[in-house]
Design an enzyme around this catalytic site. Sequence first.
Site, PDB file in Angstrom:
ATOM      1  N   ASN A 195       0.870  -1.147   0.050  1.00 40.93           N
ATOM      2  CA  ASN A 195       0.079  -0.152   0.016  1.00 40.93           C
ATOM      3  C   ASN A 195       0.882   1.244   0.042  1.00 40.93           C
ATOM      4  OD1 ASN A 195       0.780   0.429   2.460  1.00 40.93           O
ATOM      5  ND2 ASN A 195      -0.976  -0.535   3.556  1.00 40.93           N
ATOM      6  N   ARG A 196       0.216   2.279   0.038  1.00 36.44           N
ATOM      7  CA  ARG A 196       0.939   3.460  -0.146  1.00 36.44           C
ATOM      8  C   ARG A 196       1.902   3.919   0.939  1.00 36.44           C
ATOM      9  NH1 ARG A 196      -3.284   8.209  -0.906  1.00 36.44           N
ATOM     10  NH2 ARG A 196      -3.811   7.338   1.101  1.00 36.44           N
ATOM     11  N   ALA A 197       1.416   3.426   2.194  1.00 38.49           N
ATOM     12  CA  ALA A 197       2.480   3.691   3.308  1.00 38.49           C
ATOM     13  C   ALA A 197       3.636   2.813   3.523  1.00 38.49           C
ATOM     14  CB  ALA A 197       1.561   3.707   4.480  1.00 38.49           C
ATOM     15  N   GLU A 198       3.184   1.663   3.048  1.00 37.43           N
ATOM     16  CA  GLU A 198       4.248   0.453   2.968  1.00 37.43           C
ATOM     17  C   GLU A 198       5.381   0.940   1.845  1.00 37.43           C
ATOM     18  OE1 GLU A 198       1.533  -3.309   4.278  1.00 37.43           O
ATOM     19  OE2 GLU A 198       1.765  -2.612   2.305  1.00 37.43           O
ATOM     20  N   ASP A 263      -6.279  -7.627   1.253  1.00 35.54           N
ATOM     21  CA  ASP A 263      -6.375  -9.008   0.969  1.00 35.54           C
ATOM     22  C   ASP A 263      -7.252  -9.377  -0.247  1.00 35.54           C
ATOM     23  OD1 ASP A 263      -4.887  -9.447   3.451  1.00 35.54           O
ATOM     24  OD2 ASP A 263      -6.836  -9.576   4.638  1.00 35.54           O
TER      25      ASP A 263
END
Length: 316
Positions: A195-198, A263
């Site tokens: 995701n964006r934060a990861e 998921d």
Amino acid sequence: MNNSLPDTAAARVLIVGDVMLDRYWFGEVSRISPEAPVPVVKVEKSEERPGGAANVARNCAALGAKVFLLSVVGADEAGKTLARLMSDANIESSLHEDPGLNTTVKLRVIGRQQQLLRIDFENTPDHEVLRAKLADFSARLADCDVVILSDYGKGGLTHITEMIQRAKDTGKPVLVDPKGDDYARYAGATLLTPNRAELREVTGKWQNEAELVVKAQQLRESLDLTALLVTRSEEGMTLFSADGVRHEAAVAREVYDVSGAGDTVIATLAVMLASGLPLDQALFLANRAAGVVVGKLGTATCSLDELKQSALEVTR
């Protein structure tokens, strides 16, 4: 683009990763505690749902695929509950028991349709149990079309580098939901879905879209990935590959709960690829499926009928 759904009944997906049990306590909040400035929740009902890689498996099964789940649980009540939930969902699973492990449990307290508190119970599995799981993984590879490695950072994918290599050696596409800042361990996978934060945790921040493209493509090339899919919440999702950049805008609907949406994305991609769709069509359907589940409370699934209905909305 052809938005029709393929026949998913023959799709076979092998899922390996960290499983957890999501518990929900629902109740009414009518007063503040006299002991501390916190709400008092009178619990009226509870629910248990599969979480982590088990929720990925449930999403694949909801889309009609044949699913095999491989993971590690504790020799405890939560582990037995997960095994029962998988069986109830017609998901074949091999949940290796580790007597020294507490099955990961996430307890959420819900009041007035809002999450008030989450309590996590977890520790890491034993190395020998993980080694046995690796042997089980190798034995299952021949009977699958696509592999999903669902990393929640709980220690269940210690041998992920070896798993990716073994899957590649047998010609199976490998989709990875990553965690943490060490992406070198995912090198050689077919597709990563941070995701964006990861992604920011690995590449650093970007100031604009052009800088994001450069950082994402550099990461993809350095890890020898076929593609990198970045899920971006309200900004939709963007696929980076050697063919360039493809973006899917977020599906406009009321967002109720984003937990578990990742998921659903990786599950839908896997099932559609296993059913013979090209990546761009699988991406479109994964985005529509994500739009369905964020409208539901907690870890949820998107059925084939719901996905079909959402895909049809685009053609009207």
